[in-house]
Design a protein around this motif. Structure first.
Motif, short mmCIF file in Angstrom:
data_model
loop_
_atom_site.label_atom_id
_atom_site.label_comp_id
_atom_site.label_asym_id
_atom_site.label_seq_id
_atom_site.Cartn_x
_atom_site.Cartn_y
_atom_site.Cartn_z
N ALA A 99 8.55 -23.25 -32.59
CA ALA A 99 9.72 -23.92 -32.02
C ALA A 99 9.55 -24.11 -30.51
O ALA A 99 9.85 -25.19 -29.96
N LEU A 100 9.04 -23.09 -29.84
CA LEU A 100 8.80 -23.19 -28.40
C LEU A 100 7.72 -24.24 -28.11
O LEU A 100 7.87 -25.06 -27.20
N ALA A 101 6.65 -24.21 -28.89
CA ALA A 101 5.57 -25.18 -28.69
C ALA A 101 6.08 -26.61 -28.86
O ALA A 101 5.72 -27.50 -28.08
N SER A 133 1.69 -20.59 -21.49
CA SER A 133 0.42 -21.08 -20.92
C SER A 133 -0.42 -21.79 -21.97
O SER A 133 -1.01 -22.84 -21.70
N VAL A 134 -0.49 -21.23 -23.18
CA VAL A 134 -1.21 -21.89 -24.28
C VAL A 134 -0.57 -23.26 -24.56
O VAL A 134 -1.27 -24.25 -24.75
N CYS A 135 0.75 -23.28 -24.55
CA CYS A 135 1.46 -24.54 -24.84
C CYS A 135 1.15 -25.61 -23.81
O CYS A 135 0.84 -26.75 -24.16
N PHE A 136 1.23 -25.28 -22.52
CA PHE A 136 0.97 -26.34 -21.55
C PHE A 136 -0.51 -26.68 -21.46
O PHE A 136 -0.88 -27.82 -21.18
N THR A 137 -1.37 -25.74 -21.76
CA THR A 137 -2.81 -26.03 -21.74
C THR A 137 -3.19 -26.97 -22.87
O THR A 137 -3.93 -27.94 -22.65
N VAL A 138 -2.70 -26.74 -24.08
CA VAL A 138 -3.05 -27.64 -25.18
C VAL A 138 -2.45 -29.02 -24.95
O VAL A 138 -3.07 -30.03 -25.29
#
Length: 155
Positions: A99-101, A133-138
């Motif tokens: 949901a956050l992603a 951080s994973v979300c904005f990186t992807v």
């Protein structure tokens, strides 16, 4: 120059060769973002984000990586409709992360307090920082690969 056999569209730019310093920085950021998180969860988040951003290159790569991390076909196939998946397919922690992603990928809609609070219930503060951080990186990788027309199957 490589051509996408399905669309006939040529790849546009070899980003790693053209701007190696930036590319290496992206690789380092990606590695730092993943630290301390379950690799299977990271792959689920990256696959779902890549689906939303229509990045075929990243979706192909992260699906393969998810299988290597032990993801089942059922969980991979149901990912586009994860909220409707039967109970037990995805745990509450995974649902909160997905949901956050999705909220981060749909940046124009914002991240609601409810979505953030749900994630904060399931992730310690440091883990939540890593997950964001994973979300904005992807998302950055998706935009890079869509812009340069990086072709699926190359990863």
């Amino acid at each position: 120059m490589t051509t996408n056999e399905t669309t006939g569209s040529p790849a546009r730019l070899d980003y790693a060769r053209t701007v190696p310093k930036v590319f290496r920085a992206m690789i380092a950021l990606d590695a730092a973002a993943r630290e301390g998180l379950d690799p299977a969860l990271v792959e689920l988040v990256q696959m779902r984000t890549s689906q939303l951003n229509k990045c075929a290159y990243c979706l192909d790569m992260h699906t393969k990586d998810a299988r290597k991390a032990g993801e089942s076909d059922e969980r991979i196939y149901l990912l586009p409709v994860w909220p409707e998946a039967p109970a037990g397919v995805y745990g509450e922690r995974e649902r909160a992360a997905l949901a956050l992603a999705e909220a981060i990928a749909r940046v124009g809609d914002g991240v609601t307090d409810a979505v953030y609070a749900r994630a904060a219930e399931h992730f310690a503060e440091a883990e939540l920082g890593q997950l964001i951080s994973v979300c904005f990186t992807v998302n950055a990788w998706n935009r890079l690969n869509v812009a340069t027309r990086n072709l699926p199957g190359a990863a």
